[in-house]
Scaffold this motif. Structure first.
Motif, PDB file in Angstrom:
ATOM      1  N   VAL A 320       0.801  -1.216   0.000  1.00 31.41           N
ATOM      2  CA  VAL A 320       0.000   0.000   0.000  1.00 31.41           C
ATOM      3  C   VAL A 320       0.836   1.269   0.000  1.00 31.41           C
ATOM      4  O   VAL A 320       0.311   2.334  -0.278  1.00 31.41           O
ATOM      5  CB  VAL A 320      -0.959   0.010   1.217  1.00 31.41           C
ATOM      6  N   SER A 321       2.117   1.195   0.332  1.00 32.12           N
ATOM      7  CA  SER A 321       2.922   2.414   0.394  1.00 32.12           C
ATOM      8  C   SER A 321       4.403   2.072   0.285  1.00 32.12           C
ATOM      9  O   SER A 321       4.797   0.909   0.415  1.00 32.12           O
ATOM     10  CB  SER A 321       2.664   3.166   1.704  1.00 32.12           C
ATOM     11  N   HIS A 322       5.206   3.096   0.021  1.00 32.10           N
ATOM     12  CA  HIS A 322       6.643   2.912   0.014  1.00 32.10           C
ATOM     13  C   HIS A 322       7.251   3.821   1.068  1.00 32.10           C
ATOM     14  O   HIS A 322       6.756   4.928   1.315  1.00 32.10           O
ATOM     15  CB  HIS A 322       7.228   3.229  -1.365  1.00 32.10           C
ATOM     16  N   VAL A 323       8.285   3.345   1.721  1.00 29.04           N
ATOM     17  CA  VAL A 323       8.934   4.102   2.787  1.00 29.04           C
ATOM     18  C   VAL A 323      10.441   3.986   2.611  1.00 29.04           C
ATOM     19  O   VAL A 323      10.944   3.129   1.885  1.00 29.04           O
ATOM     20  CB  VAL A 323       8.540   3.571   4.181  1.00 29.04           C
ATOM     21  N   ILE A 324      11.165   4.882   3.307  1.00 32.02           N
ATOM     22  CA  ILE A 324      12.624   4.827   3.335  1.00 32.02           C
ATOM     23  C   ILE A 324      13.035   4.210   4.664  1.00 32.02           C
ATOM     24  O   ILE A 324      12.525   4.579   5.721  1.00 32.02           O
ATOM     25  CB  ILE A 324      13.235   6.229   3.201  1.00 32.02           C
ATOM     26  N   THR A 325      13.967   3.282   4.602  1.00 32.67           N
ATOM     27  CA  THR A 325      14.555   2.726   5.821  1.00 32.67           C
ATOM     28  C   THR A 325      16.065   2.862   5.730  1.00 32.67           C
ATOM     29  O   THR A 325      16.642   2.879   4.638  1.00 32.67           O
ATOM     30  CB  THR A 325      14.199   1.233   6.013  1.00 32.67           C
ATOM     31  N   TYR A 326      16.684   2.956   6.900  1.00 27.99           N
ATOM     32  CA  TYR A 326      18.143   2.937   6.978  1.00 27.99           C
ATOM     33  C   TYR A 326      18.559   1.535   7.387  1.00 27.99           C
ATOM     34  O   TYR A 326      18.120   1.014   8.416  1.00 27.99           O
ATOM     35  CB  TYR A 326      18.654   3.968   7.980  1.00 27.99           C
ATOM     36  N   THR A 327      19.410   0.911   6.567  1.00 26.51           N
ATOM     37  CA  THR A 327      19.827  -0.466   6.787  1.00 26.51           C
ATOM     38  C   THR A 327      21.346  -0.544   6.779  1.00 26.51           C
ATOM     39  O   THR A 327      22.005   0.134   5.982  1.00 26.51           O
ATOM     40  CB  THR A 327      19.257  -1.386   5.685  1.00 26.51           C
ATOM     41  N   CYS A 328      21.902  -1.379   7.663  1.00 23.54           N
ATOM     42  CA  CYS A 328      23.356  -1.544   7.719  1.00 23.54           C
ATOM     43  C   CYS A 328      23.853  -2.128   6.400  1.00 23.54           C
ATOM     44  O   CYS A 328      23.382  -3.186   5.959  1.00 23.54           O
ATOM     45  CB  CYS A 328      23.745  -2.446   8.887  1.00 23.54           C
ATOM     46  N   LYS A 329      24.830  -1.489   5.792  1.00 25.61           N
ATOM     47  CA  LYS A 329      25.365  -1.950   4.515  1.00 25.61           C
ATOM     48  C   LYS A 329      26.323  -3.124   4.696  1.00 25.61           C
ATOM     49  O   LYS A 329      26.655  -3.799   3.733  1.00 25.61           O
ATOM     50  CB  LYS A 329      26.084  -0.801   3.809  1.00 25.61           C
ATOM     51  N   THR A 330      26.771  -3.348   5.943  1.00 24.01           N
ATOM     52  CA  THR A 330      27.744  -4.416   6.188  1.00 24.01           C
ATOM     53  C   THR A 330      27.070  -5.736   6.532  1.00 24.01           C
ATOM     54  O   THR A 330      27.290  -6.761   5.870  1.00 24.01           O
ATOM     55  CB  THR A 330      28.707  -4.011   7.316  1.00 24.01           C
ATOM     56  N   CYS A 331      26.212  -5.727   7.583  1.00 20.87           N
ATOM     57  CA  CYS A 331      25.610  -6.986   8.028  1.00 20.87           C
ATOM     58  C   CYS A 331      24.167  -7.162   7.577  1.00 20.87           C
ATOM     59  O   CYS A 331      23.636  -8.276   7.629  1.00 20.87           O
ATOM     60  CB  CYS A 331      25.685  -7.092   9.552  1.00 20.87           C
ATOM     61  N   ARG A 332      23.527  -6.087   7.163  1.00 17.60           N
ATOM     62  CA  ARG A 332      22.125  -6.120   6.725  1.00 17.60           C
ATOM     63  C   ARG A 332      21.180  -6.578   7.840  1.00 17.60           C
ATOM     64  O   ARG A 332      20.034  -6.918   7.576  1.00 17.60           O
ATOM     65  CB  ARG A 332      21.941  -7.055   5.513  1.00 17.60           C
ATOM     66  N   GLY A 333      21.688  -6.603   9.095  1.00 15.50           N
ATOM     67  CA  GLY A 333      20.872  -7.122  10.182  1.00 15.50           C
ATOM     68  C   GLY A 333      20.226  -6.061  11.037  1.00 15.50           C
ATOM     69  O   GLY A 333      19.490  -6.385  11.988  1.00 15.50           O
ATOM     70  N   VAL A 334      20.460  -4.780  10.736  1.00 16.72           N
ATOM     71  CA  VAL A 334      19.890  -3.680  11.519  1.00 16.72           C
ATOM     72  C   VAL A 334      19.267  -2.676  10.566  1.00 16.72           C
ATOM     73  O   VAL A 334      19.902  -2.276   9.592  1.00 16.72           O
ATOM     74  CB  VAL A 334      20.965  -2.997  12.385  1.00 16.72           C
ATOM     75  N   SER A 335      18.033  -2.290  10.841  1.00 17.63           N
ATOM     76  CA  SER A 335      17.365  -1.279  10.020  1.00 17.63           C
ATOM     77  C   SER A 335      16.387  -0.503  10.879  1.00 17.63           C
ATOM     78  O   SER A 335      15.972  -0.962  11.949  1.00 17.63           O
ATOM     79  CB  SER A 335      16.635  -1.923   8.841  1.00 17.63           C
ATOM     80  N   ILE A 336      16.015   0.677  10.400  1.00 14.94           N
ATOM     81  CA  ILE A 336      15.093   1.530  11.128  1.00 14.94           C
ATOM     82  C   ILE A 336      14.395   2.442  10.128  1.00 14.94           C
ATOM     83  O   ILE A 336      14.995   2.852   9.127  1.00 14.94           O
ATOM     84  CB  ILE A 336      15.838   2.353  12.212  1.00 14.94           C
TER      85      ILE A 336
END
Length: 490
Positions: A320-336
């Motif tokens: 239903v929508s698109h959003v921006i998230t910040y994701t770790c470029k190294t481990c890909r295990g953390v986002s917000i």
């Protein structure tokens, strides 16, 4: 077949005022010569402000050659042979063409019978001396330019930030000079090239060509030694100029250190696509990466989709929508989520700078400014030593190996001082923020919206923000996941 015509070729190398006076003089003398010869059917070919020594084509000359090949021209008249050629190779091609089409060549100074060995030899000798004269003229001009530079005289007539006060006098322009000083201060305070371009454009102070500023033109402008009252020649600073600087040499050199910092090349886009890319640290154990922004699709159930890297996704069924998230470029295990993180971080920074003890940062700045000025003076002195080494090498007082060793030693000192200088200059980013007052929060939010690079620089001075992972089987509230890690006040 129509009767062949006489070509009058007129050329002037440089016509600064575009008044064509030299062309007029040549035309009058050549027309007299045609009248004396009884050559009435005349056609003109004019190359005004066109050099015969550069590799650029001469349109009128090429047109004349084409007409000769087509049999339309029987004779060529010029004021002098050097108006036709200054490059021997071109002369040889012309001689071959003249021989093929039985062409006559006459100049105001005398004829050249290109059908005989003597005439061709005279033409070649004239061409050789014209080439020699041109090369000697180039040597004289280069030496005069060097002397002019060593005396600190300006080579430019007009420049942004200055006005012509007559003669060789250049004064700061009351309208644009303050903008230039503001631009250098902004760069040292963490602003981007695009923000400086916006500063100039919003003030209506466009470049000398009347076009709006861009990141690349701002970068080139800020690098000009002229703005610090320094005279450069052939890419090297040779000394002080006769005109006043718009900023001090120390400020100019400090700005060069910012512009030359790794990852910030001229013309490269300095503003990141997403506000906090490279600002947020990954809090996952064992990972020391940074978070970067990217578009994702938010499904109805709240689980994001997987768009192509670098692309804003298009909605699909169940999304239903698109959003921006910040994701770790190294481990890909953390986002917000970006909207949560940006608002929360802005509030944390604003609240920290609104606290009463935040004014201590200004005290530190006052103390550090003295140290920064000392560092800039040392750097300026070391650059002067490099200039001395260059002159002594040119005069034969140093061998190439000696000059190389001395240059490497001094350059290493400069590199270290510039690194320390950048650390000192980081505190400049707090300029204009009312520390210790509630208005600090409003100012930080304004920077977030209007000056993203400056906002990121403020964050770097205040904290090292870290995002913690959600954790298995638990829901950690977003405010608790963003750990500010405040930097202690000196």
């Amino acid at each position: 077949m129509s009767p062949r015509k006489t070509a009058i070729y007129l050329r002037q190398s440089l016509d600064r005022d575009q008044n064509r006076l030299a062309i007029t003089r040549q035309r009058e003398d050549c027309q007299k010569l045609c009248q004396q010869r009884g050559w009435a059917d005349v056609v003109e070919y004019v190359d005004n402000s066109v050099s015969a020594t550069s590799k650029k084509p001469r349109p009128a000359y090429q047109e004349m050659l084409a007409d000769i090949r087509d049999g339309k021209i029987s004779a060529v008249v010029a004021w002098d042979a050097d108006r036709l050629h200054r490059v021997p190779r071109e002369l040889e091609d012309f001689i071959d063409l003249a021989d093929q089409h039985k062409l006559s060549l006459a100049t105001v100074g005398g004829d050249f019978d290109l059908s005989t060995p003597t005439g061709r030899g005279n033409a070649r000798m004239k061409g050789v001396f014209a080439r020699m004269e041109m090369e000697q003229k180039g040597v004289r001009q280069r030496r005069a330019a060097q002397q002019k530079a060593e005396r600190g005289m300006p080579q430019w007539r007009r420049a942004f930030g200055y006005r012509d006060a007559g003669g060789h006098v250049r004064d700061p322009d009351p309208a644009t000079a303050p903008l230039v000083r503001q631009a250098y201060a902004a760069m040292l305070a963490g602003a981007s090239l695009s923000e400086v371009a916006r500063l100039f454009n919003e003030a209506g102070a466009y470049g000398l060509n009347g076009k709006p500023w861009t990141e690349s033109t701002v970068s080139l402008f800020l690098r000009a030694p002229r703005n610090a009252g320094l005279r450069a020649h052939r890419g090297e600073i040779v000394g002080k100029a006769t005109w006043p600087g718009l900023v001090s040499e120390s400020v100019w050199r400090a700005t060069q250190a910012v512009l030359n910092a790794p990852g910030r090349a001229p013309g490269r886009k300095s503003v990141r696509k997403h506000l906090l890319t490279g600002v947020l640290r990954c809090g996952k154990e064992g990972c020391d990466g940074y978070l970067a922004g990217r578009w994702v699709m938010q499904k109805t159930g709240g689980k994001p989709g997987r768009p192509k890297a670098g692309h804003r996704p298009e909605p699909r069924d169940g999304q239903v929508s698109h959003v921006i998230t910040y994701t770790c470029k190294t481990c890909r295990g953390v986002s917000i989520r970006a909207d949560f993180a940006e608002k929360l971080l802005c509030g944390l920074v604003g609240d920290r700078l609104a606290k009463p003890d935040a004014v201590d940062l200004l005290k530190a700045k006052a103390n550090d400014e003295k140290q920064a000025e000392k560092i800039r003076d040392e750097i300026s002195g070391l650059y002067g030593e490099l200039d001395t080494i260059g002159r002594e090498r040119g005069e034969g007082l140093l061998t190439g190996q000696q000059a190389k060793i001395a240059t490497e030693i001094i350059q290493a000192k400069i590199t270290e001082l510039e690194r320390r200088e950048q650390d000192q200059e980081r505190l400049r980013v707090l300029e204009g923020i009312p520390l210790g007052t509630p208005q600090a929060t409003e100012k930080v939010d304004e920077l977030r919206r209007t000056a993203p690079d400056r906002f990121r620089a403020v964050v770097a001075v205040v904290m090292i923000p870290t995002v913690l992972p959600v954790g298995k089987g638990s829901k950690v509230p977003i405010p608790d996941r963003l750990v500010p890690n405040y930097i202690a006040t000196p």
